[in-house]
Each structure stands twice: as C-alpha cells, then as structure tokens.
Design a protein around this motif. Structure first.
Motif, PDB file in Angstrom:
ATOM      1  N   GLY A 253      -3.198  -8.034  -3.393  1.00 50.62           N
ATOM      2  CA  GLY A 253      -2.791  -6.706  -2.949  1.00 50.62           C
ATOM      3  C   GLY A 253      -3.422  -6.213  -1.673  1.00 50.62           C
ATOM      4  N   LEU A 254      -4.277  -7.026  -1.024  1.00 45.73           N
ATOM      5  CA  LEU A 254      -5.000  -6.547   0.156  1.00 45.73           C
ATOM      6  C   LEU A 254      -4.588  -7.245   1.444  1.00 45.73           C
ATOM      7  CD1 LEU A 254      -8.637  -6.160  -1.250  1.00 45.73           C
ATOM      8  CD2 LEU A 254      -6.807  -4.462  -1.144  1.00 45.73           C
TER       9      LEU A 254
ATOM     10  N   ASP B 189      -7.984   1.867  -9.946  1.00 46.02           N
ATOM     11  CA  ASP B 189      -7.312   3.069  -9.481  1.00 46.02           C
ATOM     12  C   ASP B 189      -7.004   2.949  -7.991  1.00 46.02           C
ATOM     13  OD1 ASP B 189      -6.649   6.094 -10.023  1.00 46.02           O
ATOM     14  OD2 ASP B 189      -7.793   6.042  -8.144  1.00 46.02           O
ATOM     15  N   HIS B 190      -8.021   2.609  -7.198  1.00 45.72           N
ATOM     16  CA  HIS B 190      -7.806   2.378  -5.777  1.00 45.72           C
ATOM     17  C   HIS B 190      -8.947   1.543  -5.212  1.00 45.72           C
ATOM     18  CE1 HIS B 190     -10.306   6.051  -5.771  1.00 45.72           C
ATOM     19  NE2 HIS B 190     -10.776   5.616  -4.610  1.00 45.72           N
ATOM     20  N   VAL B 191      -8.702   0.949  -4.051  1.00 47.39           N
ATOM     21  CA  VAL B 191      -9.691   0.149  -3.327  1.00 47.39           C
ATOM     22  C   VAL B 191      -9.834   0.725  -1.929  1.00 47.39           C
ATOM     23  CG1 VAL B 191     -10.312  -2.134  -2.460  1.00 47.39           C
ATOM     24  CG2 VAL B 191      -9.093  -1.923  -4.631  1.00 47.39           C
TER      25      VAL B 191
ATOM     26  N   ARG C 125       2.138  -4.169  -9.005  1.00 47.51           N
ATOM     27  CA  ARG C 125       3.586  -4.258  -9.089  1.00 47.51           C
ATOM     28  C   ARG C 125       4.071  -5.690  -8.841  1.00 47.51           C
ATOM     29  NH1 ARG C 125       4.810  -0.955  -5.342  1.00 47.51           N
ATOM     30  NH2 ARG C 125       4.682   0.898  -6.654  1.00 47.51           N
ATOM     31  N   ALA C 126       4.665  -6.296  -9.900  1.00 38.75           N
ATOM     32  CA  ALA C 126       5.227  -7.646  -9.829  1.00 38.75           C
ATOM     33  C   ALA C 126       4.193  -8.676  -9.385  1.00 38.75           C
ATOM     34  CB  ALA C 126       6.441  -7.680  -8.898  1.00 38.75           C
ATOM     35  N   GLN C 127       2.931  -8.485  -9.761  1.00 45.40           N
ATOM     36  CA  GLN C 127       1.855  -9.389  -9.395  1.00 45.40           C
ATOM     37  C   GLN C 127       1.196  -9.965 -10.647  1.00 45.40           C
ATOM     38  OE1 GLN C 127       1.118 -10.523  -6.534  1.00 45.40           O
ATOM     39  NE2 GLN C 127       1.474  -9.024  -4.916  1.00 45.40           N
ATOM     40  N   PRO C 128       0.583 -11.139 -10.531  1.00 46.00           N
ATOM     41  CA  PRO C 128      -0.126 -11.727 -11.684  1.00 46.00           C
ATOM     42  C   PRO C 128      -1.419 -11.006 -12.036  1.00 46.00           C
ATOM     43  CG  PRO C 128      -0.330 -13.136  -9.753  1.00 46.00           C
ATOM     44  CD  PRO C 128       0.681 -12.085  -9.409  1.00 46.00           C
ATOM     45  N   GLN C 129      -1.985 -10.224 -11.112  1.00 45.86           N
ATOM     46  CA  GLN C 129      -3.208  -9.453 -11.340  1.00 45.86           C
ATOM     47  C   GLN C 129      -4.404 -10.362 -11.637  1.00 45.86           C
ATOM     48  OE1 GLN C 129      -2.592  -6.038 -14.002  1.00 45.86           O
ATOM     49  NE2 GLN C 129      -0.368  -6.316 -13.748  1.00 45.86           N
TER      50      GLN C 129
ATOM     51  N   MET D  77       0.845  -1.191   0.000  1.00 49.71           N
ATOM     52  CA  MET D  77       0.000   0.000   0.000  1.00 49.71           C
ATOM     53  C   MET D  77       0.880   1.241   0.000  1.00 49.71           C
ATOM     54  SD  MET D  77      -3.030  -0.956   2.640  1.00 49.71           S
ATOM     55  CE  MET D  77      -1.899  -1.504   3.915  1.00 49.71           C
ATOM     56  N   LYS D  78       0.854   1.973  -1.083  1.00 57.85           N
ATOM     57  CA  LYS D  78       1.760   3.101  -1.250  1.00 57.85           C
ATOM     58  C   LYS D  78       1.152   4.372  -0.686  1.00 57.85           C
ATOM     59  CE  LYS D  78       4.513   5.475  -4.738  1.00 57.85           C
ATOM     60  NZ  LYS D  78       4.847   5.540  -6.163  1.00 57.85           N
TER      61      LYS D  78
END
Length: 710
Positions: A77-78, A141-143, A67-71, A1-2
């Motif tokens: 990411g959570l 964009d964001h969660v 970033r560096a994830q399979p998506q 989380m940036k």
C-alpha cells in the motif's frame, strides 16, 4: 491513498515525541489557529494536515491499503509515496528492502536508516536496526511517512520516519473473518474483533481491537517457503475526564527459507532457481517476537499535556546461512547466528501552549530512553570428524559467544511560533547519546570485547509562508545522525576476529524547499532537497548472507519529489507520484578503483507511480496502477545494475451491505503483462549474486465477512 472528504485529514503524530496510541486523524487547523508542530504533542481535538505541516509528509489510510490486497507486506500500500523506495525481496527471511531518499538502501536484511514506530513503540532498536514483520496491516488506521530534515528530531537512524497507527475500537462491536488465496500456494487467514463500551469521552469508557492471522506460502522461487503467525491487540480506557491509558500487545512467529541472490547470468537463465549452497546448507531463519506497551496521556487544562510511553519486548532469531565449510575452517566465519534480544524504553514529554510577545507559541520538552541487551552466538553449520564434514545445514561447534548492550538517552525540545497570519516557524533540537558495549565470552581466539559511545546534537528548523488558505511554501534545514548497528559492528571487513569498532557514525546536513497546494478535493505537493553526508556507512562485502560494512567518506543526494492526489466524480481517486534522486559518492569508496562520482548502489534514480481507483462505499469497485523503477546499481564500481522496469496491476471486487453483515469479495492480478524483472538487489555481493528475482504474472482472491452487533 484515499483523500478524506470534505477535508484532507491527516495526523502526523510521530511517536518519538508523540506516541500515537489511540489518536485518529482529526480536522486540520486553519492558518490562524494555534501553531502547527511537526512532532509535538497536541490536544486530542486537534490534528495535523499534510497541507499545513511544513515538511515532506504523506499519509496513507489503512482502508486503502487493504482494498483487494493480501494484507501481508507493507509494500502493498505504500508504492505511491514519493521518496520512498519499498521493495519486496520475495524473501521472508530478510524482510522488505526499504529506503527513504536513499537512506537504508545498503541493508541486506531488516530496515536501517529509517525509524519505524507502531502505536508509539519503536520497531527500530536503539542501534538503528528495525523490521516491519510485526506490523498487522489488517489493524492499521493510517501510516505517516516523514521525509526530510525534521526526521533528524527522531534521533539515530533518521533518513526518514514511518509511523503506523492502528485502529481504535468503536461502536458497534464487530467481528470480522478474512481469507485470501494467491499464486505460489499463498494463504492468509485472519480474525479480528473490535468495539467499545462508549464514545471514549466519559470516565470508564473502554475501546478494544484484537486480531490474529496466519500466512503461509510455497514462495515464488525455489527454497522460499515461509509461514507467519501474527497477533495484535490494543485496549484503551478513559480513566477520567483528563486522562487515558492504552495497553498494546503484539506477537509474531516467522519461519522462512532464504533463497539468497542470483548472478545476472543465473537470473536470465532461470529467475526461480537458487545457488547450490542455499539448498546444500538449507539456508533459513526463525523469528519469535513478543512485546507490550503502556501509553498514559493526561491534559492539565487547555494548555498543558503530559504523555508517557513505556514498553518492553523480546526478539529471538536463529539464522542458518549458506556459508560453505571451507570458508569457515579457514577463518573466523560461522554459518549459524543465534540471537536473543531484550529491549525496553520510556518516552516522557510535556507540552505547553501559550502566547509570548502576543504571538501564539507551543513548546514541547521530553526525554527518550531506550535500551537493548543482546546475547549473540555463532555456530558452524556443519559437524566435523577428522577430515570429514557432515550434517550440513545443522548447528555445529560454537564459534562466537558475546553479550552486547546498547542504550540511548535523548533529551529533546521543540517549539512552534505563529509569527503572523502568513508566517510560522518550527524549530527543535535533540541531543542524542548512544552507548555500545560488548563482552566477549568466546576467548579461544582472544578477547574481542569493546565499547563505543556516540554523541550528536540534532537541530532542525522550518519556516513556512501561507500564500493563501489552500497554498503554502516552506524552507527547512536540519542535521541527521546514524550510528552503526550491532550487526554492522559485529564483523570486520578484513575477515579478522573482533568487532568492527573502526566504523564511524555518519552525519548529514539537509536543506529542503517545498510547496503544497490544495486543488479541489486533492493535494499537490512538491519538494526539492540536497543532503550531504560524511562517513556514510556502506556495504563493504556481502558473501553467502554475511555482510560487512565500511565508511565511504562523503556522499551527496539531490532530489525532487512530486505527488498529487485527487478525488473526483464522487468515488474516483487518482494518485500519482514521481521521484528523482541523484545519489553519488563524492570521495572514493572502492579499494581497487576510484569510485568518486559513481552512483550509490541500491538506489533508483527515478521512480514513478500512477494509480486510478473507483471506490464507492458499497457495490462494485476496482482499480489499476502502474509502477516504474529505473535501473539500480548493484555495486560501488557501477559495473552491474538491475535493469529498469514498468509493471502494472488490476483489481476488482464487490461489497455487499445486508443488515448487520458486510461481505467483501475481491480479486487482483499483479505484473499484468508478465514482465521479467529484478525485485531488489543485494549490494556489493562478493559472489556476484546481486539479484533477487520478482515474480511474473500472479493472482489473488480474497473474501472478508464481518458482522456488527448493533
């Protein structure tokens, strides 16, 4: 989380009251500006920050999730969000296992107990059942993740709220191609185009983002292969100086084998295997979903805003379960579920900002209407000729045929007062009315038609005190409400035919204290809470993929959530969180023994996350993270539990920026030390197959190439 510099920018634009199509994060307000409203409409030039919002909220940005994830899965990411337990079942037929503060842990497939929205369109149906399979991570964009009492203002199934906002197209026009390959024959290929004809402030300006992707995998376990095609698009138009219109379209197609669960002995012996019935009946699921939405926003001067969000969609599901024919011939069970759901809704709301008794005040009033019609059929998963049973795993004789209709009509009101430079008050109320009606067309076993209607007032309030410009504390309280889903009503625990209309909705009361402190370019937040629930809906039985449910009397959840994010030394980012959650039965939920005082199954008592990343705009980047999960009880009796585990991962990559080209090459290793662990549990599985195995050490590499038409 940036953490975004120079401020912690985060818009909590949660779309039951504020459909968030088209609004990105904007600078947070100062303590002396107009009041912060948690879930109300605000002008486009204002946003809500994690610091200022008087509730437990986390914001995760899409660029960090990619970033560096399979998506592929939202769980990627959570993991660092406090209070959120998000587990990958390694089973694409059943979706992720997702719970907030323990709500949703009972779900054997899909998501319950939590409201999910994507660009203002509910991914949760009126009955409270949702899914994450239609979320395009490449477009996020964001969660926003909202926990605590104020989630009650989103109506049914409000243990928490997850709001996904996709990217708005910007200049220059950009074309992006991506490919990722990972262990177990996993591939994901994607194509995305985005751009705009202006900056979005002039009449006639148009912005667009469109993406398509395909994911395939052999699966970590036997009989766990899957494929998913996903398309997502948004088109925004500035109609005039005061109004915008946004079109949203999403479609997904999934085909997935269902490996089911394993007993503890089977898991210890070979975590990749499946039970014999799974292969014998070829357990699997197919899902097709297409939806579209239209979001209209208009400002009437500086003090009034109108928002109208309307949408419609269709979801078709066919699931072949591994229920043996012997069980189906002796009862009303069936092994094939065939569902077609049509859903639509409209959310309309008005916001006014003014002063009253010299105090700045904002008020929002709105009306939310959602409806879903379902054609539910059930078939045997075999053919019978005399005493012979053939064509196992194929659609056989019809055993169920009904039409279900569920709708909700919810007026709501929220107000925010800036009482002084230090004190502010947010309060709101929602009247939720949910109606369910079932019309039985399969009358061979009698007429099982029925109907139910539920009403509930849902108030919430929060009082915040700003210690200084970088530190505040708040106290909030609210009442929540969760009805049974159609799936939970569809089967009775006693095995008899007919609907489970004896299942009552659960109600809960939550009180929470929290504090937030900005430290340099970071944010420290803490919250403690207690939630008492009556008639909690829990799993009664789970056999070969079929679950039944019951009310558990009273439960209590007490917990603490800590989170800290910090950006330092320019491009270094630290994210850490810790969650303690003690969730227990306060009355007996077991038939053969007394479960009073036992832990509620499916909920970890402790969760921890530590992530460190080096993330410059270009050049080398890399990171590592460690996740801890304590043991999770698998049944009400607390006689079986999935053991605790700690896993870690590494990632690295290089980003080239050459003229109009961007090339991003990355790689990652998950479960670095090859830890053997249970990824999730199937609560109260009657055959003892509680465990869903997680993979050992696995790898992935990705390449993304984009070109900007400057």
């Amino acid at each position: 989380m940036k953490i975004k510099l120079p401020q912690l920018k985060a818009s909590l634009i949660l779309p039951v009251i504020f459909p968030a199509a088209g609004l990105a994060a904007t600078p947070s307000r100062t303590e002396t500006s107009s009041p912060v409203m948690i879930v109300s409409a605000t002008p486009v030039n204002h946003g809500l920050s994690e610091l200022d919002t008087p509730a437990a909220v986390s914001v995760v940005y899409g660029e960090d999730m990619r970033r560096a994830q399979p998506q592929v899965n939202l769980s990627e990411g959570l993991a660092g969000v406090p209070g959120l337990q998000i587990l990958n079942r390694q089973n694409y037929a059943q979706d992720l296992q997702l719970s907030i503060r323990g709500f949703g842990s009972r779900s054997t497939f899909g998501v319950r107990g939590i409201r999910i929205y994507v660009d203002g369109i509910p991914a949760t149906m009126p009955d409270g059942q949702g899914q994450t399979s239609n979320i395009d991570i490449g477009s996020i964009d964001h969660v926003d993740v909202l926990r605590g009492p104020f989630s009650a203002l989103y109506g049914n199934s409000s243990g928490g709220v997850i709001n996904v906002v996709t990217k708005k197209g910007q200049q220059p026009d950009t074309l992006k191609v991506g490919s990722w390959y990972g262990s177990y024959g996993s591939w994901r290929n994607s194509l995305q185009a985005s751009g705009s004809t202006g900056d979005g402030t002039h009449a006639g300006d148009v912005d667009y983002t469109a993406s398509v992707s395909r994911f395939t995998t052999h699966g970590y376990r036997d009989h766990s292969g899957a494929s998913k095609n996903l398309a997502n698009a948004r088109l925004g138009v500035r109609i005039d100086d005061d109004s915008t219109l946004t079109l949203l379209v999403n479609s997904t197609h999934i085909q997935a084998d269902d490996p089911g669960g394993l007993t503890p002995e089977e898991w210890r012996s070979n975590p990749e295997q499946v039970a014999s019935n799974v292969s014998l009946y070829n357990a699997r699921k197919t899902v097709d979903q297409t939806q579209a939405g239209l979001h209209y926003e208009r400002s009437f001067g500086d003090n009034d805003d109108l928002s109208v969000m309307t949408y419609a969609g269709i979801r078709e599901t066919t699931q072949y379960q591994s229920i043996p024919y012997t069980a189906q011939t002796k009862s009303q069970k069936f092994g094939v579920i065939d569902l077609t759901r049509h859903y639509q809704g409209i959310d309309t709301r008005w916001t006014h900002r003014d002063t009253l008794f010299s105090l700045p005040v904002s008020a929002t009033v709105g009306l939310d209407y959602e409806t879903m019609s379902e054609q539910r059929k059930g078939y045997q998963n075999f053919s019978q000729s005399g005493s012979s049973y053939t064509d196992l795993g194929q659609k056989g004789a019809l055993r169920r045929d009904e039409t279900n209709l569920m709708w909700n009509l919810d007026p709501y009101f929220q107000t925010a007062w800036q009482l002084s430079d230090k004190w502010s008050l947010d309060a709101g109320v929602r009247l939720s009315t949910i109606s369910f009606d079932s019309d039985d067309h399969y009358l061979a076993n009698g007429d099982d038609s029925g109907d139910k209607r539920y009403h509930q007032w849902l108030p919430a309030a929060s009082l915040k005190y700003a210690i200084d410009d970088s530190w505040n504390t708040y106290l909030s309280a609210g009442k929540g409400f969760e009805t049974p889903t159609i799936t939970e009503l569809s089967n009775r625990p006693d095995g008899q035919s007919g609907l489970n209309l004896g299942l009552k909705p659960s109600t809960n009361k939550t009180i929470e204290w929290g504090t937030k402190k900005r430290i340099g370019y970071g944010l420290l937040n803490a919250a403690v809470f207690q939630t008492d629930t009556r008639n909690e809906i829990v799993s009664a039985d789970n056999s070969n993929g079929r679950a039944t449910y019951k009310n558990a009397g009273q439960t209590r959840r007490r917990g603490m959530e800590l989170g800290f994010e910090q950006q330092f030394a320019g491009d270094w980012q630290l994210t850490t969180s810790w969650t303690v959650l003690d969730a227990r039965y306060r009355s007996n939920a077991c038939s053969g023994s007394d479960c009073t005082g036992n832990r509620i199954p499916g909920i970890a008592r402790n969760m921890g996350y530590l992530g460190l990343e080096y993330a410059p705009y270009s050049g080398w980047y890399g990171g590592a993270d460690i996740r801890y999960m304590s043991n999770i009880e698998a049944n009400d009796e607390n006689t079986v539990s999935a053991p605790s585990y700690t896993v870690s991962s590494l990632n690295t990559g290089y980003k080239w920026l050459v003229d109009n080209w961007t090339v991003d090459l990355s790689g990652r290793i998950d479960n670095l030390f090859n830890r053997k662990y249970v990824g999730s549990v199937i609560v109260n599985e009657s055959n003892g197959r509680y465990y869903e195995s997680a993979p050992g050490r696995n790898y992935g590499v990705g390449l993304n190439v984009s070109y900007a038409f400057r």
